[in-house]
Scaffold this motif. Structure first.
Motif, PDB file in Angstrom:
ATOM      1  N   GLN C 687       0.830  -1.204   0.000  1.00 59.75           N
ATOM      2  CA  GLN C 687       0.000   0.000   0.000  1.00 59.75           C
ATOM      3  C   GLN C 687       0.865   1.255   0.000  1.00 59.75           C
ATOM      4  O   GLN C 687       0.574   2.224  -0.694  1.00 59.75           O
ATOM      5  CB  GLN C 687      -0.933   0.023   1.212  1.00 59.75           C
ATOM      6  CG  GLN C 687      -1.619   1.398   1.371  1.00 59.75           C
ATOM      7  CD  GLN C 687      -2.817   1.416   2.281  1.00 59.75           C
ATOM      8  OE1 GLN C 687      -2.894   0.632   3.215  1.00 59.75           O
ATOM      9  NE2 GLN C 687      -3.758   2.304   2.021  1.00 59.75           N
ATOM     10  N   ALA C 688       1.932   1.220   0.786  1.00 66.02           N
ATOM     11  CA  ALA C 688       2.760   2.418   0.943  1.00 66.02           C
ATOM     12  C   ALA C 688       3.577   2.727  -0.313  1.00 66.02           C
ATOM     13  O   ALA C 688       3.752   3.884  -0.671  1.00 66.02           O
ATOM     14  CB  ALA C 688       3.691   2.253   2.143  1.00 66.02           C
ATOM     15  N   LEU C 689       4.072   1.695  -0.974  1.00 62.43           N
ATOM     16  CA  LEU C 689       5.012   1.930  -2.074  1.00 62.43           C
ATOM     17  C   LEU C 689       4.460   1.658  -3.469  1.00 62.43           C
ATOM     18  O   LEU C 689       4.861   2.309  -4.436  1.00 62.43           O
ATOM     19  CB  LEU C 689       6.235   1.013  -1.912  1.00 62.43           C
ATOM     20  CG  LEU C 689       7.274   1.348  -0.858  1.00 62.43           C
ATOM     21  CD1 LEU C 689       8.447   0.393  -0.999  1.00 62.43           C
ATOM     22  CD2 LEU C 689       7.745   2.785  -0.992  1.00 62.43           C
ATOM     23  N   LEU C 690       3.587   0.674  -3.584  1.00 63.17           N
ATOM     24  CA  LEU C 690       3.299   0.143  -4.920  1.00 63.17           C
ATOM     25  C   LEU C 690       1.846   0.219  -5.368  1.00 63.17           C
ATOM     26  O   LEU C 690       1.557   0.538  -6.513  1.00 63.17           O
ATOM     27  CB  LEU C 690       3.726  -1.339  -4.967  1.00 63.17           C
ATOM     28  CG  LEU C 690       5.212  -1.617  -4.778  1.00 63.17           C
ATOM     29  CD1 LEU C 690       5.442  -3.059  -4.343  1.00 63.17           C
ATOM     30  CD2 LEU C 690       5.956  -1.340  -6.075  1.00 63.17           C
ATOM     31  N   PRO C 749       2.271   3.686   7.681  1.00 64.52           N
ATOM     32  CA  PRO C 749       2.860   4.936   8.164  1.00 64.52           C
ATOM     33  C   PRO C 749       4.350   4.807   8.483  1.00 64.52           C
ATOM     34  O   PRO C 749       5.095   5.787   8.318  1.00 64.52           O
ATOM     35  CB  PRO C 749       2.049   5.266   9.426  1.00 64.52           C
ATOM     36  CG  PRO C 749       1.308   4.027   9.787  1.00 64.52           C
ATOM     37  CD  PRO C 749       1.173   3.213   8.546  1.00 64.52           C
ATOM     38  N   ALA C 750       4.798   3.631   8.887  1.00 62.09           N
ATOM     39  CA  ALA C 750       6.237   3.469   9.163  1.00 62.09           C
ATOM     40  C   ALA C 750       7.037   3.709   7.887  1.00 62.09           C
ATOM     41  O   ALA C 750       8.086   4.366   7.897  1.00 62.09           O
ATOM     42  CB  ALA C 750       6.515   2.071   9.722  1.00 62.09           C
ATOM     43  N   VAL C 751       6.527   3.192   6.773  1.00 63.48           N
ATOM     44  CA  VAL C 751       7.233   3.355   5.492  1.00 63.48           C
ATOM     45  C   VAL C 751       7.238   4.820   5.070  1.00 63.48           C
ATOM     46  O   VAL C 751       8.281   5.378   4.693  1.00 63.48           O
ATOM     47  CB  VAL C 751       6.565   2.491   4.393  1.00 63.48           C
ATOM     48  CG1 VAL C 751       7.242   2.735   3.047  1.00 63.48           C
ATOM     49  CG2 VAL C 751       6.625   1.007   4.761  1.00 63.48           C
ATOM     50  N   ILE C 752       6.067   5.454   5.127  1.00 61.53           N
ATOM     51  CA  ILE C 752       5.991   6.849   4.666  1.00 61.53           C
ATOM     52  C   ILE C 752       6.776   7.764   5.616  1.00 61.53           C
ATOM     53  O   ILE C 752       7.441   8.710   5.177  1.00 61.53           O
ATOM     54  CB  ILE C 752       4.518   7.308   4.526  1.00 61.53           C
ATOM     55  CG1 ILE C 752       3.803   6.423   3.497  1.00 61.53           C
ATOM     56  CG2 ILE C 752       4.443   8.779   4.108  1.00 61.53           C
ATOM     57  CD1 ILE C 752       4.375   6.463   2.097  1.00 61.53           C
ATOM     58  N   ASN C 753       6.728   7.479   6.904  1.00 59.85           N
ATOM     59  CA  ASN C 753       7.532   8.270   7.845  1.00 59.85           C
ATOM     60  C   ASN C 753       9.023   8.139   7.530  1.00 59.85           C
ATOM     61  O   ASN C 753       9.781   9.098   7.645  1.00 59.85           O
ATOM     62  CB  ASN C 753       7.245   7.843   9.287  1.00 59.85           C
ATOM     63  CG  ASN C 753       5.871   8.308   9.767  1.00 59.85           C
ATOM     64  OD1 ASN C 753       5.280   9.225   9.194  1.00 59.85           O
ATOM     65  ND2 ASN C 753       5.354   7.671  10.808  1.00 59.85           N
TER      66      ASN C 753
END
Lengths: 163, 272, 789
Positions: C687-690, C749-753
């Motif tokens: 969800q965060a990247l792809l 949120p960990a990835v986007i943070n």
């Protein structure tokens, strides 16, 4: 209609099918080998991977007629009788599967990867080589681990475990 | 998939004949572009002529300054070939980066070249390596072969039997993959030939398909190194745009991949 | 810990059939006389359905029938329903538009079915479906929520003026506003939670058979909850009464929420099987899955958080618009309300919260629960806000979280939830330690020398699982109870069958449930079978979703075991002439504690069934059932730390390290729990990247195949470093909290943070594609050049 003959899991088969019959449908519907799955229609997910003359191919992207005269191995033909193939055993031991739907394709691809790379196999290589197989359950973590473990087991060597 | 007739040809001549006899035939090589399109009913042909059993289209050979690969040779065979690795290592590496392992076991050089998919890898190598496309009737220079998106100089029913690549002094390939399809969003093949000429070909990014980047070729003829490309960029108006990358982004990728291709001479770098 | 019981890392009992190609999925099945269905689907996002001419199709080879929505309506087949009533803040009930399984008047999204062809083969059915001519009258369409609520937007359902389904709120608005007036600092963000397409690897499928002699139906289907399917098919769609309908969900290839719902294809196959008199099978292809599976997420949110001078949160206000697509799917209404707004307190002691949610129709596929369902959206809002606030307040992100952690339990939040147990500091500490958070600066500097930008991000999530108790969810609008049932059937020889209402589609219930039984009754795993997924076998069940099978499903089994154990002890006490209180059951034996008097487990079981020598008044047999309704939700929580490296020239993100420290309460099988976390994290990173579902303005799906919808592949992901901390859940007998969704909830949120930390620009939406990251980097200036040199 076209008559196709091939060796499937060591057994000679011959059937008359529509020219447009895909190899995967031939295996699943004409031969009842339902272990090979269909997960997409654009040749990407790899649930349908079988070995054609010893090489991993996507059976959804070739006609049964193209495999006429070839030797095909499916997931049902991988074990040696009651004895699991080392890769099958490794998938179980390392929890390399959850829903099981991508598993036959993953295992057939894994066997192909080990056959081609042997002792050169490391985590990065396995991950790159799994490009053509999609899993939605495991995050690949334990699949990678299982393939590396099986490579070690099969004498392929294991440079680096996936921990 | 619509109903069709399957014919397996054992020679180029037979393939031509079978093609001509049908009303709307297509050649079937690796099938990894054609069959998915037919499965989704985006394409229909009454006859598929399978080229897979034609022995004459299988070989790989080096003669003089040329490396000739049969149209029916698979990407995996090219990637694994000692002759290719010896003559043009970056071409072997390019072949080893196409699609996935299963695609490489089936997909062929001829199929890739003949389809001229704007996101295919081989057309970049063909242009940069000043290849000659061999068909059943003639030879076509790569510069004249790729005419437009999905279009080539091939006549109706003409078959790509092989491709002769000019063996360069050195060459490199770098590409940035589309995160979904994994086809290149920008792939750049750079080559310096033994006569000193430089060729730079770009695939995946141009809105008219594969193209030679002449400004880069000029810049590199004096100094075949990444720093010679500093500040150089392609015109975003020439680039494709879609949900994965705008024309501006693709233009950036072309410049970056060109520099990286120069940084990986003798191999290929695929960023995924 | 025994080698097979609770806490043991047991390899899965169910694996053998999957690794040898012997799994039994719906598409693997066939019954005599079976024909194949293909649907005629709308190419338009919004259109009136005119005349349907099926003459040519009916004449094609192999065609058995072509059936339309008008015929279905004439047969009294009911419309699809949404099973959770939400009232707007003005007290009015939600505005639900009608959703017929086959549309006869209007289609509202691309892919909606209007007719079905039944033919001898799959190919013939497809050929004929293409030959069905439909007169479409195209209508204006809208695909995004802001467009749908704008003045003059195309009206999608007559029942929902302005396309508004409900305008709902929770919390105390006036007090929140007052607190904002007194705030020392306010953090404000616009946040989008991107729309996802679930993509279980097995496409949906249904096989329906009608036996005229008994007037009885059987449906084999890809379901996470076959009993709910039967209930809804009977009570609302009038396909068949419950006692005349057997629903079987055999091996199911992943669900992630998308197979909770009862879809038009299942209803149509059942109806068509009776109408045509032949068994009917439909197997969706991936393109149909993209178009018609219920999608997930799709929120647009404005959030503001108020802090006092000590960096303590004083109030939080959130305004969210949720895209429901063209129809209200089964649990859609509950997702952005009771599964989202109620989790907006996160792990923090926030005295005042107000959340307003508007649910909106658009001309897109229906949206419903997808792994996490509301909780990933809440976690994304809370944890992006915390990280951003820390940056604005110039305190470390970990410190700001510590300052605001809830530390005493039970804790009542201002948004309904009563957190029962947790230790948020413990999981944060574990994650920081495992990720060597303290050593990050050195790693960043080293990456810089290689021309890479390195960033680190934290996410501390909480979720509510095992939604319960039934009385409470009923009062909030749920149409069903959310308990679970189990039956423990001990055979005369001592082997055991457990019939459970939970459904395993990858979760490994055949192993973990057996481990519980093995622990409690001392029977080897090989002598225990778990039966699920068949309404003819299993008494009833609510199925598997919302991480409920451990906390609720296993608790039901535990209760049934209690009863079996009690009866077995009574029998043994009688046979051994001992007191019931002195009997122990372990290791295959039933013993009198402190003596050498004992019986084999099988001897007690046999005695129960012979009935030769039972206590006076005792019924023979050893089989007990339980319906378990939990006392409260469970609250799994944890801390995730993601570390990324960005290629500044391309914007490509590499996840170089991902650490998870979860508190799931008691764990039955750590290997399976870890697997659940791995898979959840992969979906969250996806969800965060792809992954991002994209419709064009006219409602055409752009991301309709894997060529455009980016699925995480093996090389997009690292190996994960997962661990657990443990606080026992006090709300169920096993102390289990649930683990199925955590990874997908905590990771985005960990990835986007981490990425925003790396690039020095906080303005970045999901999925953080290379181009978006590259542009954000450019917009931020400096970082690019610095790293490149």
């Amino acid at each position: 209609m076209v008559t196709v003959s091939m060796t499937v899991n060591g057994r000679q088969v011959s059937k008359e099918v529509e020219d447009r019959r895909l190899l995967v449908d031939f295996l699943r519907e004409d031969l009842g080998l339902t272990g090979t799955h269909v997960g997409c229609d654009t040749s990407q997910c790899g649930a349908c991977v079988v070995h054609l003359d010893g090489k991993a191919v996507k059976s959804c992207t070739m006609l049964a007629a193209q495999a006429d005269g070839a030797s095909v191995k499916t997931i049902e033909g991988l074990a040696d009788g009651a004895e699991l193939h080392p890769l099958q055993a490794a998938f179980k031991e390392h929890h390399g599967l959850q829903c099981g739907f991508c598993t036959p394709g993953m295992i057939m691809s894994g066997a192909d990867i080990i056959a081609r790379h042997g002792s050169d196999l490391d985590e990065a290589t396995v991950r790159l080589e799994l490009e053509g197989n999609i899993c939605r359950c495991t995050g690949y973590h334990n699949i990678v681990k299982a393939i590396l473990a099986a490579a070690g087991e099969m004498g392929g060597g294991m440079k680096q475990a996936a921990e | 998939m619509y109903s069709l007739s399957y014919r397996r040809a054992s020679s180029v001549e037979e393939a031509r004949r079978l093609f001509k006899e049908a009303s709307d035939a297509a050649y079937l090589a690796g099938g990894h572009t054609l069959l998915p399109a037919m499965k989704q009913r985006l394409a229909a042909h009454d006859v598929l002529v399978d080229l897979g059993a034609i022995a004459d289209m299988k070989g790989i050979g080096v003669s003089g300054d040329g490396l000739t690969i049969g149209g029916g040779v698979t990407h995996a065979e090219v990637a694994g070939s000692q002759e290719v690795k010896g003559a043009i290592p970056s071409l072997a590496a390019l072949a080893g980066s196409i699609g996935d392992a299963q695609v490489r076991h089936r997909g062929t050089l001829g199929g890739s070249i003949a389809n001229n998919d704007p996101a295919a890898d081989y057309p970049a190598a063909a242009l940069a390596l000043a290849a000659t496309i061999r068909t059943d009737g003639r030879e076509i220079a790569a510069d004249d072969f790729f005419t437009a998106l999905y279009e080539t100089a091939l006549e109706e029913g003409e078959i790509v039997t092989g491709v002769s690549f000019r063996i360069p002094e050195t060459a490199g390939y770098a590409k940035f993959r589309n995160p979904a399809s994994r086809y290149p969003m920008a792939g750049v093949f750079v080559a310096r030939h033994k006569d000193g000429t430089v060729r730079v070909a770009v695939t995946g990014a141009g809105n008219e398909g594969v193209f030679r980047w002449s400004e880069a070729e000029q810049a590199l003829s004096g100094n075949f190194a990444a720093e010679a490309l500093a500040g150089l960029s392609v015109d975003p108006d020439m680039m494709m745009g879609d949900i994965h990358g705008s024309p501006e982004y693709r233009a950036n990728l072309v410049a970056v991949m060109a520099r990286r291709a120069l940084g990986s001479l003798g191999s290929a770098e695929a960023i995924i | 810990m025994s080698v097979e019981g609770i806490g043991a890392r047991v390899a899965r009992k169910e694996d053998k059939r999957f690794i040898t190609g012997q799994g039994r999925y719906v598409d693997d099945m066939s019954v005599p006389g079976m024909k194949h269905a293909a649907f005629v689907r709308s190419p338009h996002a919004h259109a009136r359905v005119g005349a349907i001419n099926a003459e040519a199709a009916r004449a094609m080879p192999g065609v058995v029938a072509v059936l339309t929505g008008a015929e279905m309506a004439a047969d009294g087949i009911g419309n699809l329903i949404c099973g959770w009533m939400i009232h707007s803040k003005d007290g009015s009930p939600m505005n639900m538009g009608a959703w017929p399984a086959l549309a006869s008047e209007t289609v509202r999204f691309v892919g909606q079915a209007v007719a079905v062809v039944i033919a001898e083969t799959k190919s013939q059915a497809r050929d004929a479906a293409e030959a069905v001519e439909v007169e479409w009258e195209e209508l204006p369409a809208v695909s995004d929520v802001l467009g749908a609520i704008a003045e003059g937007a195309p009206q999608i359902h007559p029942e929902a003026p302005g396309n508004l389904i409900y305008d709902w709120e929770i919390g105390t608005k006036d007090e929140v506003e007052k607190a904002f007036g007194e705030a020392a600092h306010v953090t404000r963000m616009d946040l989008t939670n991107n729309r996802l397409i679930p993509n279980a690897m097995e496409p949906r499928a249904a096989l329906a058979r009608y036996d005229a002699a008994d007037d009885h139906f059987t449906l084999w289907t890809t379901s996470q909850n076959p009993h709910t399917a039967r209930l809804v098919l009977s009570a609302f769609y009038n396909v068949a009464p419950e006692h005349k309908l057997r629903v079987v969900a055999p091996d199911v290839g992943g669900g992630f929420g998308s197979k909770i719902y009862i879809y038009p294809e299942e209803i149509t196959c059942l109806w068509a099987a009776k109408k045509t008199g032949v068994p009917v099978k439909w197997t969706g292809d991936r393109s149909e899955a993209f178009l018609t599976d219920a999608h997930g997420r799709d929120h647009v949110t404005v959030a503001e958080m108020a802090f006092d001078a000590n960096n303590r949160i004083t109030a939080f206000k959130i305004d969210t618009i949720a895209n429901f697509g063209a129809y209200m799917s089964l649990f859609s209404s509950a997702v952005p309300t009771y599964l989202y707004a109620t989790l907006l307190s996160g792990q923090y002691d926030i005295p005042l919260i107000h959340c307003n949610v508007r649910a909106v129709y658009t001309n897109t596929a229906p949206v419903d629960a997808y792994r996490g369902a509301g909780r990933p959206e809440a976690t994304f809002v809370v944890e992006r806000m915390m990280e951003t606030a820390a940056r604005e307040l110039s305190v470390s992100p970990a410190e700001l979280r510590r300052t605001n952690f809830i530390r005493e339990f039970p804790h009542q939040t201002p948004v309904i939830m009563l957190y029962d147990a947790g230790d948020y500091e413990a999981s944060l500490n574990a994650a920081l330690e495992a990720s060597d958070y303290a050593g990050f600066a050195a790693r960043k500097a080293e990456a810089q020398r290689r021309g890479r930008l390195r960033g680190i991000g934290i996410s501390c999530y909480i979720e509510a699982c095992g939604i319960a108790p039934s009385k409470a969810v009923g009062s909030l609008g749920a149409g069903v109870g959310l308990w679970e049932s189990a039956e423990v059937r001990v055979n005369p020889v001592g082997t055991i069958e457990v019939l459970t209402g939970s459904h395993s589609h990858g979760q490994g219930h055949e192993t973990t449930f057996a481990q519980l039984v093995a622990s409690r009754l001392g029977v080897p795993l090989d002598n225990i079978a778990i039966v699920h997924g068949d309404t003819d076998s299993v008494q009833f069940g609510m199925g598997t979703y919302g991480s409920r099978s451990g906390a609720v499903g296993m608790s039901a089994i535990s209760r049934a075991i209690d009863k079996v154990e009690a009866k077995a002890k009574k029998i043994a006490a009688h046979l051994l002439e001992a007191s019931e209180g002195d009997i122990e059951i372990a290791d295959g034996e039933v013993r009198v504690a402190g003596t050498d008097k004992k019986l084999g487990w099988h001897e007690v079981c046999l005695a129960a069934y012979t009935g030769h020598n039972l206590p006076d008044g005792m019924e023979p047999g050893l089989k007990e059932g339980a319906f378990y309704d939990p006392a409260n939700f469970t609250f799994p929580a944890g801390a995730y730390v993601c570390e990324v490296e960005i290629d500044p020239e391309t914007g490509h993100t590499d996840i170089v390290q991902f650490v998870a420290a979860d508190d799931f309460g008691r764990i039955i099988n750590p290997m399976i729990v870890e697997g659940q976390v791995h898979g959840g994290i992969a979906q969250g990173i996806g969800q965060a990247l792809l992954e991002g579902c994209v419709y064009d303005e006219g409602g055409q799906l752009i991301t309709a195949t894997y060529n455009d919808y980016a699925m995480p592949r093996a090389h997009d992901l690292p190996s994960f470093r997962v661990s657990t901390t443990e606080t026992i859940c006090p709300s169920n007998p096993l102390g289990i909290k649930g683990c199925g969704e955590a990874g997908a909830i905590g990771s985005p949120p960990a990835v986007i943070n981490a990425i925003t930390d790396a690039i020095g620009n906080n303005d970045l939406s999901m999925p953080a594609t290379p181009e978006k990251v590259w542009r954000a980097l450019h917009a931020a200036g400096g970082g690019l050049r610095e790293a490149a040199e």
